[in-house]
Design a protein around this motif. Structure first.
Motif, PDB file in Angstrom:
ATOM      1  N   THR A   1       0.824  -1.212   0.000  1.00 21.17           N
ATOM      2  CA  THR A   1       0.000   0.000   0.000  1.00 21.17           C
ATOM      3  C   THR A   1       0.853   1.255   0.000  1.00 21.17           C
ATOM      4  O   THR A   1       0.522   2.255  -0.644  1.00 21.17           O
ATOM      5  N   LYS A   2       1.975   1.216   0.699  1.00 19.70           N
ATOM      6  CA  LYS A   2       2.815   2.417   0.839  1.00 19.70           C
ATOM      7  C   LYS A   2       3.357   2.931  -0.487  1.00 19.70           C
ATOM      8  O   LYS A   2       3.815   4.067  -0.571  1.00 19.70           O
ATOM      9  N   TYR A   3       3.317   2.102  -1.543  1.00 18.21           N
ATOM     10  CA  TYR A   3       3.817   2.536  -2.859  1.00 18.21           C
ATOM     11  C   TYR A   3       2.697   2.848  -3.858  1.00 18.21           C
ATOM     12  O   TYR A   3       2.973   3.150  -5.010  1.00 18.21           O
ATOM     13  N   LEU A   4       1.438   2.719  -3.460  1.00 16.62           N
ATOM     14  CA  LEU A   4       0.337   2.704  -4.437  1.00 16.62           C
ATOM     15  C   LEU A   4      -0.440   4.015  -4.571  1.00 16.62           C
ATOM     16  O   LEU A   4      -1.398   4.077  -5.331  1.00 16.62           O
ATOM     17  N   TYR A   5      -0.044   5.051  -3.844  1.00 20.96           N
ATOM     18  CA  TYR A   5      -0.766   6.330  -3.902  1.00 20.96           C
ATOM     19  C   TYR A   5      -2.213   6.160  -3.460  1.00 20.96           C
ATOM     20  O   TYR A   5      -3.151   6.611  -4.115  1.00 20.96           O
ATOM     21  N   LYS A   6      -2.358   5.499  -2.313  1.00 26.29           N
ATOM     22  CA  LYS A   6      -3.690   5.291  -1.730  1.00 26.29           C
ATOM     23  C   LYS A   6      -4.291   6.630  -1.299  1.00 26.29           C
ATOM     24  O   LYS A   6      -3.613   7.470  -0.717  1.00 26.29           O
ATOM     25  N   ILE A   7      -5.585   6.798  -1.583  1.00 26.13           N
ATOM     26  CA  ILE A   7      -6.313   7.988  -1.136  1.00 26.13           C
ATOM     27  C   ILE A   7      -6.675   7.799   0.336  1.00 26.13           C
ATOM     28  O   ILE A   7      -7.282   6.790   0.698  1.00 26.13           O
ATOM     29  N   PRO A   8      -6.336   8.759   1.213  1.00 26.71           N
ATOM     30  CA  PRO A   8      -6.704   8.616   2.630  1.00 26.71           C
ATOM     31  C   PRO A   8      -8.221   8.499   2.817  1.00 26.71           C
ATOM     32  O   PRO A   8      -8.990   9.027   2.002  1.00 26.71           O
ATOM     33  N   HIS A   9      -8.645   7.797   3.857  1.00 31.97           N
ATOM     34  CA  HIS A   9     -10.070   7.627   4.204  1.00 31.97           C
ATOM     35  C   HIS A   9     -10.861   7.045   3.036  1.00 31.97           C
ATOM     36  O   HIS A   9     -11.999   7.446   2.775  1.00 31.97           O
ATOM     37  N   SER A  10     -10.251   6.111   2.313  1.00 31.16           N
ATOM     38  CA  SER A  10     -10.957   5.486   1.186  1.00 31.16           C
ATOM     39  C   SER A  10     -10.362   4.112   0.927  1.00 31.16           C
ATOM     40  O   SER A  10      -9.430   3.685   1.607  1.00 31.16           O
ATOM     41  N   LEU A  11     -10.889   3.442  -0.106  1.00 31.52           N
ATOM     42  CA  LEU A  11     -10.464   2.084  -0.451  1.00 31.52           C
ATOM     43  C   LEU A  11      -9.821   2.041  -1.831  1.00 31.52           C
ATOM     44  O   LEU A  11      -9.684   0.973  -2.426  1.00 31.52           O
ATOM     45  N   ILE A  12      -9.464   3.210  -2.375  1.00 36.58           N
ATOM     46  CA  ILE A  12      -8.932   3.274  -3.738  1.00 36.58           C
ATOM     47  C   ILE A  12      -7.599   4.010  -3.757  1.00 36.58           C
ATOM     48  O   ILE A  12      -7.219   4.675  -2.797  1.00 36.58           O
ATOM     49  N   VAL A  13      -6.888   3.876  -4.888  1.00 36.55           N
ATOM     50  CA  VAL A  13      -5.666   4.646  -5.115  1.00 36.55           C
ATOM     51  C   VAL A  13      -6.022   5.805  -6.050  1.00 36.55           C
ATOM     52  O   VAL A  13      -7.167   5.947  -6.474  1.00 36.55           O
ATOM     53  N   ARG A  14      -5.031   6.622  -6.387  1.00 33.33           N
ATOM     54  CA  ARG A  14      -5.264   7.717  -7.331  1.00 33.33           C
ATOM     55  C   ARG A  14      -5.901   7.177  -8.608  1.00 33.33           C
ATOM     56  O   ARG A  14      -5.390   6.246  -9.230  1.00 33.33           O
ATOM     57  N   GLU A  15      -7.016   7.798  -8.998  1.00 31.52           N
ATOM     58  CA  GLU A  15      -7.784   7.266 -10.133  1.00 31.52           C
ATOM     59  C   GLU A  15      -7.136   7.573 -11.476  1.00 31.52           C
ATOM     60  O   GLU A  15      -7.516   7.002 -12.491  1.00 31.52           O
ATOM     61  N   ASP A  16      -6.148   8.489 -11.485  1.00 29.08           N
ATOM     62  CA  ASP A  16      -5.506   8.848 -12.756  1.00 29.08           C
ATOM     63  C   ASP A  16      -4.275   7.993 -13.052  1.00 29.08           C
ATOM     64  O   ASP A  16      -3.540   8.264 -13.995  1.00 29.08           O
ATOM     65  N   ILE A  17      -4.053   6.934 -12.258  1.00 31.77           N
ATOM     66  CA  ILE A  17      -2.962   6.000 -12.572  1.00 31.77           C
ATOM     67  C   ILE A  17      -3.475   4.963 -13.566  1.00 31.77           C
ATOM     68  O   ILE A  17      -4.496   4.331 -13.338  1.00 31.77           O
ATOM     69  N   ASP A  18      -2.751   4.806 -14.676  1.00 31.15           N
ATOM     70  CA  ASP A  18      -3.094   3.795 -15.674  1.00 31.15           C
ATOM     71  C   ASP A  18      -2.267   2.539 -15.376  1.00 31.15           C
ATOM     72  O   ASP A  18      -1.074   2.481 -15.684  1.00 31.15           O
TER      73      ASP A  18
END
Length: 295
Positions: free
Chosen positions: A169-186
């Protein structure tokens, strides 16, 4: 250079004992290629069959637009009759997907087409969910709110599955207080200049075909991309590890409500702040990793 992914191991079949020992206990994913050939669903379930039994049902559709502050939790972006949706899937690429479609509630007769596999985990009988997508449609990289053990059965066509354990998780650009990472990563073609920490994330990849089952361990991040039109069914078993169970309770009882409250209070500023924090936090971890490697 692409993501650091290894192929998920594939086996033809698996005993309960071998599954528990080799995959569940160490929390490793596996694809079982021939686990459902005795199900009526194996030969019956394809898009045309679903159209024939559920064509008149109105279904909620989702695409890959970014989360907005004024949209409720899992609020659909469009609705359509299932027959029209399947016609759309079969005629052209579309971003529209269906997820978490409860077949017990929507088309009870479908429950006679499958059984609950005995792999040593108690499956939740009330939650068989279907997921549909068109060519090149995809989910955001996410993990499930309850951190369940997921058994994901694929029907019709081909689907690519990318997984990461929670340790990455520490490398994935997780959005705080959510269950997703940055949505603009392809995740099909990541831009490492923009997202440098991603290079360090170690995960898994596989292609699922009709009749394949992929086991997704507790809390694993997953990104699904439909290579052709198709659909899948998920069965789930509750998280067993105390840490994951505690996290699941927190997500459901606290995090989701806190996030919804902040969206109402702060609007789009809350979403933008979280997106910014994802970059700051991940790049901070990335720099720590880089400096420890270089010494």
């Amino acid at each position: 250079m692409g993501l650091n992914l290894e192929q998920i191991p594939k086996v033809k079949s698996l005993t309960k004992e071998a599954f528990i020992q080799n995959y569940f206990k160490p929390q490793k994913p596996v694809v079982i290629e021939q686990s459902i050939e005795d199900w009526p669903a194996y030969s019956k379930w394809n898009l045309d069959y679903i159209k024939s039994v559920a064509g008149d049902k109105e279904v909620p559709l989702y695409d890959d637009r970014p989360v907005k502050h004024d949209e409720g939790f899992n609020q659909p972006h469009a609705k359509m009759k299932m027959a029209d949706y399947i016609d759309l899937l079969q005629s052209q690429p579309t971003k529209y997907r269906i997820f978490l479609w409860n077949i017990l509630k929507e088309v009870p007769q479908l429950q006679h087409d499958f059984s609950y596999p005995d792999l040593g985990l108690k499956l939740m009988k009330g939650l068989p969910m279907l997921f549909f997508g068109g060519t090149d449609s995809h989910t955001f990289m996410h993990y499930d709110i309850d951190l369940a053990n997921i058994f994901h059965f694929h029907f019709d066509g081909e689907k690519q599955c990318i997984l990461f354990p929670q340790s990455e998780t520490k490398y994935l650009y997780k959005i705080p207080h959510s269950l997703i990472v940055r949505e603009d990563i392809d995740f099909s073609n990541p831009d490492f200049e923009k997202w440098p920490a991603l290079k360090h994330a170690k995960g898994y990849i596989t292609k699922l075909q009709h009749g394949n089952l992929v086991y997704i361990p507790e809390g694993y991040w997953h990104h699904m991309k439909y290579l052709t039109p198709g659909f899948s069914m998920s069965l789930r078993a509750i998280a067993r590890k105390p840490k994951n169970l505690g996290k699941a309770v927190y997500n459901i009882m606290v995090m989701r409500h806190f996030d919804n409250m902040m969206r109402r209070l702060k609007g789009q500023r809350w979403i933008d702040k979280k997106n910014h924090q994802a970059i700051i936090k991940t790049n901070k971890n990335y720099k720590i990793v880089r400096s420890s490697v270089s010494h």
